[in-house]
Design an enzyme around this catalytic site. Structure first.
Site, mmCIF file in Angstrom:
data_model
loop_
_atom_site.group_PDB
_atom_site.id
_atom_site.type_symbol
_atom_site.label_atom_id
_atom_site.label_comp_id
_atom_site.label_asym_id
_atom_site.label_seq_id
_atom_site.Cartn_x
_atom_site.Cartn_y
_atom_site.Cartn_z
ATOM 1 N N GLU A 262 20.003 105.495 89.665
ATOM 2 C CA GLU A 262 20.994 106.562 89.527
ATOM 3 C C GLU A 262 21.071 107.022 88.074
ATOM 4 O OE1 GLU A 262 24.733 105.334 91.130
ATOM 5 O OE2 GLU A 262 23.947 104.945 93.128
ATOM 6 N N HIS A 280 27.343 109.102 94.596
ATOM 7 C CA HIS A 280 28.126 107.915 94.210
ATOM 8 C C HIS A 280 29.595 108.284 94.003
ATOM 9 C CE1 HIS A 280 27.656 103.681 92.339
ATOM 10 N NE2 HIS A 280 28.830 103.809 92.932
#
Length: 529
Positions: A262, A280
């Protein structure tokens, strides 16, 4: 010059955070993501409040001459060097329960979205396309939801989705069946859950053992109609294996909020219409951010007042004897080793402390061991204060035993547990020399003498020639170097135990190959990083 303690707020936090701190502090602000601004700003402050962008690492801690508290307004601590803070005597606090409702609700939202194709239909309609037939979904009522990881968030998801009329099954080797039954949840082995579930939602901590848990092998066991949600940690669901399963029609849909790397803006999964993706957002609600800010502000107030801090992750609060402090990381690691060896929750757990150290209050060593026991079990930060709660929730009876007698070592700590089937698992350790070298000195009834390492392997097998060579060959072929080895046995030709330290994580297939070739009765990999 202000005589008030100085609190540095290094990232944008809710106004309620400052209100919760109250008027007793001098409040300063800086951009913690800018190192050139952070390092000089942290020099003379008593506490710093951060979120995820500010890295409180060894360099920052070295520059912080007066720092007493690092407060992370959230759950994770990836941006805080807890070990360095502990060595510097700096308390680290976070807000471990601030986002559990928010995370659970997002998982539920992804379950509903994947069942009814809500995002896809929304996009199509806004593009001028009326596609009712294409986006026909499935009902949740009377379907089976498989919850992989029955911690606090998993329980909240189970409770909420049962209101949809779903049947709830779960996989979690660290939860007692009776505890699950009280919640109306049936515990299953992972393979059984994969076979029966219509929906699967993942709520596990990310450890070497859980990475890739829902991988290619698992995705060949599921129903082709299954829909899989991961709003826990990236990498637990193998993204390449999931993509293949979706393309081949072995999985019907997926809802993802987390990814192996990420930020993730380019994934083959994003090309598939049956995948619902969010960036997220598990903790991203106004309420969760406000709860986190208020929680850490209260912790800062308590810490700077010298009071017990419930959400401290590295300090119990109160006075700990100097002779006891070096044993805290040892006890915690022994707890983690115990969990790896046991592979399940113990019905009863005994923490035994022997030697001259027992002239002090060693209750904190019990808490440290308990913290280690649950470190790789729950998808939450474990502290000295909440570790007993995790034990209570799972029906684990915990006892501390002490004695000044220690015939073989100056001091020794043992974590001993009785499993549900009556089997006993135990591991003992000590500190050696002026540098407090951490050593493992016993596994069960077998004496060993080996320095603790980040990666360890424990094998039990029938004693015979050639086993050590076989183990070395397989590890060599896998490119894994042996750093240390200790073999112990009760008698020639009986059961033997070997403890290995290796330079990297031992992949599960390699461990399985070793176990098969030597006929191991038990083969466990232990990872302490």
């Amino acid at each position: 010059m202000s005589s008030k303690p100085v609190v540095l707020i290094a990232e944008e936090l809710s106004p309620a955070t400052v209100d919760a701190l109250g008027p007793d502090f001098e409040i300063r602000h800086c951009n913690g993501a800018d190192r050139a601004e952070l390092i000089p700003a942290i020099g003379d402050v008593d506490a710093i409040l951060v979120r995820s962008a500010t890295k409180v690492d060894a360099e920052a801690l070295a520059a912080a001459r007066k720092l007493r508290v690092v407060a992370r307004a959230g759950v994770g601590l990836d941006n805080v060097d807890v070990s360095a803070a502990t060595k510097a005597g700096v308390m680290v606090v976070n807000a471990p329960t601030s986002n559990i409702v928010t995370a659970a609700e997002l998982a539920c939202g992804l379950l509903v979205a994947t069942a009814r194709n809500i995002p896809q239909a929304n996009t199509a309609l806004k593009n001028g396309e009326w596609k009712r037939n294409k986006y026909t979904g499935v009902e949740l009522s009377e379907k089976t939801l498989g919850v992989v990881g029955l911690g606090r968030i998993g329980v909240l998801v189970a409770q909420r989705m049962s209101a949809f009329g779903m049947k709830i099954v779960a996989y979690d080797p660290y939860v007692q069946p009776a505890r699950a039954a009280q919640m109306g949840v049936k515990l299953l082995a992972l393979d059984e859950l994969l076979e029966v579930a219509d929906f699967i939602t993942v709520h596990l901590p990310k450890t070497p053992e859980t990475i890739g848990l829902i991988g290619d092998e698992a995705l060949h066991k599921v129903k082709p109609s299954v829909r899989i949600v991961n709003a826990a940690r990236g990498g637990i669901v193998d993204e390449e294996a999931l993509y293949s399963a979706l393309k081949e029609g072995r999985v019907a849909g997926a809802g993802l909020d987390v990814y192996a790397k990420e930020p993730c803006t380019d994934s083959p999964l994003f090309e598939l219409d049956q995948v619902v993706c969010t960036p997220h957002l598990g903790a991203s609600t106004d309420e969760a951010q406000e709860k986190a800010g208020i929680a850490v502000a209260r912790s800062v107030r308590l810490a700077l007042a010298g009071e017990l801090v419930p959400d401290a992750v590295n300090v119990q609060g109160g006075v700990i004897a100097e002779d006891v402090k070096p044993g805290l990381p040892l006890a915690e690691k022994l707890g983690r080793i115990f969990t790896a060896l046991a592979g399940e929750v113990a019905a009863r757990l005994d923490v035994e402390v022997y030697g001259e150290i027992t002239q002090h209050d060693v209750k904190v060593l019990e808490l440290s061991a308990l913290k280690g026991v649950f470190e790789d079990v729950v998808d939450e930060t474990v502290s000295y204060v909440n570790a007993p709660l995790f034990a209570q929730e799972r029906g684990v009876e915990v006892r501390l035993t002490t004695s000044s007698e220690s015939p073989d070592h100056r001091n020794v700590v043992t974590v001993r547990g009785t499993l549900a089937n009556g089997e006993e698992v135990a591991v003992s350790g000590t500190l050696a020399g002026p540098k407090h070298l951490q050593k493992i000195v016993a596994v069960g009834d077998y004496d060993v003498d080996l320095a603790l390492a980040d990666h360890m392997v424990v094998l039990r097998y029938e004693d015979r020639p050639g086993v050590v060579g076989t183990v070395g060959r397989i590890l060599g072929e896998a490119g894994l170097n042996i750093a240390g080895m200790q073999v112990s046995r009760a008698e020639e030709g009986g059961e033997a135990l070997v403890v290995l330290t290796v330079d990297d994580t031992l992949p599960a297939p390699v461990l399985a190959e070793i176990a098969a070739e030597i006929g191991a009765t038990s083969a466990r990999s232990v990872n302490l990083i």
